[in-house]
Structure formats: structure tokens, C-alpha cells
Motif scaffolding. Structure first.
Motif, PDB file in Angstrom:
ATOM      1  N   ALA A  76       0.827  -1.210   0.000  1.00  0.00           N
ATOM      2  CA  ALA A  76       0.000   0.000   0.000  1.00  0.00           C
ATOM      3  C   ALA A  76       0.857   1.253   0.000  1.00  0.00           C
ATOM      4  N   TRP A  77       1.938   1.240   0.781  1.00  0.00           N
ATOM      5  CA  TRP A  77       2.857   2.392   0.791  1.00  0.00           C
ATOM      6  C   TRP A  77       3.536   2.548  -0.562  1.00  0.00           C
ATOM      7  N   SER A  78       4.059   1.460  -1.096  1.00  0.00           N
ATOM      8  CA  SER A  78       4.798   1.496  -2.355  1.00  0.00           C
ATOM      9  C   SER A  78       3.909   1.915  -3.521  1.00  0.00           C
ATOM     10  N   LYS A  79       2.637   1.573  -3.446  1.00  0.00           N
ATOM     11  CA  LYS A  79       1.678   1.918  -4.497  1.00  0.00           C
ATOM     12  C   LYS A  79       1.681   3.412  -4.791  1.00  0.00           C
ATOM     13  N   CYS A  80       1.921   4.216  -3.770  1.00  0.00           N
ATOM     14  CA  CYS A  80       1.894   5.677  -3.936  1.00  0.00           C
ATOM     15  C   CYS A  80       3.069   6.186  -4.763  1.00  0.00           C
TER      16      CYS A  80
END
Length: 220
Positions: A76-80
Motif C-alpha cells: 500500500a505504501w509502495s503503491k503511492c
């Protein structure tokens, strides 16, 4: 489906915290698009934060649950920071993690996501095939073909979890500041519009997705 910050009352969408509001108007333009993308980033980062916080709970000890929370937080963090085919702008590492130490931590977790969690490319997961050879005078020379695996468990709490929480927290802080900045800019611009022109803006509307939308690219 959740409509954040809104509720339905008397057939209309009401904005929470603004009891005197007469209309919830939808806006367009580059600043409006950026504001919507920032909200989507905030949603992903909040989810990542909640996953990381859950890993600190003493009752969360089942290994598969810890792995699920750990991987979900990283994804979820990396998705940004990844490219979105729907056009959502990506957060830039240089804007959020300018310090060399933070840059190194960012690269570690980005590689962990790209090369191990989301894709199977590095040595953190290995499998070696072989055969069990029987005795020379046995009925069979090959007793069985086998395969053994070695898998690195990347979730161990401690410093790694702290580093991930710092990455998520710094990104969230940047996003929230940008939301305030872009929102203030939009409000200042529209404050100069004629009141009837403001009322003529279309209402904010959501079209609930259905199961057929799962493979379709979102617009905006």
C-alpha cells in the motif's frame, strides 16, 4: 461503499462539519485532479499505517497474519510511488525522503516489494529440485523426485518495522500538507467567482462500481 466526510440526508449529500452549506459542488481542472489524487494517496497510506500499527499489538502473533499485515503495509505504501495507468500522479522520493539515510531505507523497501513481495525475482525465495537415489542393488535407483525451498521471512518487527513506519509517516505528512495547500489554492481562486456561477457548478456525484468494473481503467 464509503463516502468519506459525507452523509445522505433528505435525499441530498451533506458535508459533515458544514451545517450552513447550501451545495456540494464538483470542480474540475488540474488543481482539482491533484486534490483527488492526493486523497487516494492518503487512503493508501492510512491503510499502510493501520497495518503497521497492528503489527505492534501483542495479540497479533500468528505468523501468517503478521506476514499478511507486513506485506499489505509495504504494498500500500509502495503503491503511492508507482506509475498508475489511471493517471494518478505518483509521489516522488526526492520530495519526501531527501536525506541519504531515508533514501537508502526507501530503496530497500521498494526493492523488497518489487523483487520479492509483488514479484518473484530475487534470492529471498529459492527452490532446488533433486532426486533421492537409492542403493545400487535396490529395486529402484531413483526413489523419488523432490524439491526443497528456502524462504526468507522479512517480517521480524524491531528496526525494520520502525523504518517502515517512518516511511509511511513521512509520506502521510507530505500528502496532508499538500492537501491543505492545494485546497487553499482552489478555495482562494473560486472565492472571486460570482455566486450564481458557483451555484451553477454540477453537484458532486458518485457512481457506485459493480463487479464488471473490476477490470476497467478508472478515468480521473
Amino acid at each position: 461503499m464509503t463516502l468519506e466526510g459525507m452523509r445522505f440526508e433528505d435525499g441530498r449529500i451533506q458535508v459533515e462539519g458544514f451545517p450552513t452549506a447550501v451545495k456540494l459542488a464538483q470542480i474540475e481542472g488540474e488543481d482539482a485532479k491533484r486534490l483527488s489524487h492526493l486523497l487516494l494517496h492518503r487512503q493508501d497510506l492510512e491503510f499502510a499505517h493501520q497495518c503497521a500499527m497492528a503489527l505492534q499489538l501483542p495479540e497479533i502473533q500468528v505468523p501468517v497474519i503478521r506476514q499478511a499485515l507486513w506485506r499489505s503495509a509495504i504494498v500500500a505504501w509502495s503503491k503511492c510511488f508507482g506509475t498508475s495507468h489511471a493517471g494518478r500522479f505518483r509521489l516522488l522520493k526526492e520530495d519526501i525522503y531527501p536525506a541519504p539515510e531515508a533514501d537508502a531505507v526507501f530503496r530497500h523497501f521498494k526493492a523488497l516489494r518489487d523483487k520479492h513481495i509483488a514479484h518473484d525475482e530475487n534470492a529471498f525465495a529459492q527452490a532446488k529440485p533433486g532426486v533421492v537415489i537409492g542403493p545400487e542393488d535396490g529395486e529402484k535407483k531413483i526413489l523419488q523426485a523432490v524439491c526443497f525451498g528456502m524462504f526468507v521471512q522479512t517480517e521480524n518487527g524491531g528496526t525494520d518495522l520502525e523504518n517502515l513506519q517512518h516511511l509511511i509517516g513521512d509520506a502521510m505528512k507530505w500528502v496532508l500538507n499538500e492537501i491543505d495547500s492545494v485546497g487553499d489554492k482552489i478555495a482562494a481562486t473560486l472565492e472571486h467567482w460570482d455566486y450564481q456561477r458557483l451555484l451553477a457548478l454540477p453537484d458532486v456525484q458518485f457512481k457506485p462500481p459493480n463487479v464488471t468494473d473490476v477490470g476497467k481503467r478508472r478515468r480521473g
